[in-house]
Each structure stands twice: as C-alpha cells, then as structure tokens.
Design an enzyme around this catalytic site. Sequence first.
Site: not given
Length: 271
Positions: A52, A63, A177
């Site tokens: 990724e 993040d 995911y």
Amino acid sequence: MATMSRIEATFAALRQRQETALIPFITAGDPDLKVAAEIILTLVDAGADLIELGVPFSDPMADGPTIQASSERALAAGTTLSGVLQLVAEVRKKTAVPLILMGYYNPVFCYGVERFVRDAVAAGVDGLLLVDLPPEEAAEISPLLHESGVALITLLAPTTPRERMQRLAAVAEGYLYYVSMTGVTGGQKISPEDIRLAVDDLKGMTNVPVGVGFGITTVADACAVGTFADGVVVGSALVKIIEKYGKSEELLPEVAKFVAELKGGLTALTS
C-alpha cells in the site's frame, strides 16, 4: 473467462500455500520519490505480498502522528499525485507485486477523475483505497475503476453496522480492509480476539479476502492476526523506521530486516 487481476492472483497463490499476505504500507515520497522507489523494491525482496502506497495529503483524518509526519515529509520533498503515479510506473517495470494507492479523494478530484483512472491504469496501479469516500458516494469514480480493472478497496471498522457491512461485503473488490480498532493509525494496542470475531463474521459474508490493519506494530501482532485474517497491513511501525534512518545507508537494510521478520513470522504459522 476473465483474467485474474494481480491482487486476485496473489491471494489465490497464498491461499494454496495457506499463507497470510503481508501488506506493508509506506507513504509515497517519504523521504523522497527516489528513495521511495528503492524502499518499494526492498519490501518486495524482503517478502511483501502486496504494498500500500500512501498518497500524501495536507489534511489527513485517519492517520496518526507517525503517518501524518511522513505525509508532511513527502509533501516537503515535492511529492504530488502525478509524481506518485510516475513512481508506480517506475517500480512496475521491476515487479509484479500488487500496488495499492491509499489516500483521500481531494487529490484525485483535483487531478481529474477520468484522467486519474487512465493514468493509474497506465502506471500499473492495482487498487485504490480512499479513506474519506464511502462506497455510497463513489459513483463518480467506481464505474471507471471497475471498467479499468482497478479494485476499489473498501474500509470497514468496528463501528460499521452489520447491515451496512453485509452490503459493502457483497460488492467488495480486491480485498476488504478491516480497521482493527477505532481511532487513528498507530494507536492503542489491538485485541486479537475481538478482531477475530469480526473477521470471522465478515468472512461469512464474502469470498473476497479480508486484510486487517491499524495497530499492528510487531511480529507478534502480525502473527496473532495472521492466524485468521487473509492479510496483515503494517504501516506506522515501518514508517517509523523510514523516519529514523531517512536517507542514510542503514535505511534499506533496516527496512528489509523488519519486513523479513514479519514475513518469516507469518510463514511460520503454516509450518
């Protein structure tokens, strides 16, 4: 009969070996695009099954501090979405390992959706994961990706209602995911047993492989999750190595050592 994509072929080969995929994450352009190309090929040589590549963005929301800082370094080094696509094209000449772009919709929108899909296909991108674009709102890009053979990877979280999880699993492409915890990347310690229950439930809804990420920082974490997930995503721990060693001679050996240890741990699960 349709040709298998690189993602499908990779998971099929791993399934035959009863092996869990190792999916390292790095931020493209950290510390710069030239070194990032070397890091990607080092990941491949060390045993990465898929990779990724984070597309640096100035306003990330999923993040944690480690990956935010890597985005800032990449942007400071002049990394653009166009540069990331050129990076993919460069490394694609040397490896068939699936490459997935992970990021936010704004850079893609500004680049131009049709132009982006065309250029991503030409570069050799295999999948796209847009953190802030729910599948229900992806009508502008998902048909173009589907026609082009680029998988639109779906994120699912512990907070995703089961009914919605079933809907998303039914249309999943590439791999699902599963975010192992609430919060941001590199956060608190994971609970493998809780994740196992969720992943087992998810696997009952789809034949698409399920990868697990967020909070997997050690070989022990990867192995714990690797006993039930189809793939294990490791990001912040790897990005910390890149941050620590920068452009020094130690960077690539340290990256290789960590990834080889992760892959060795996952491979040992089948022995």
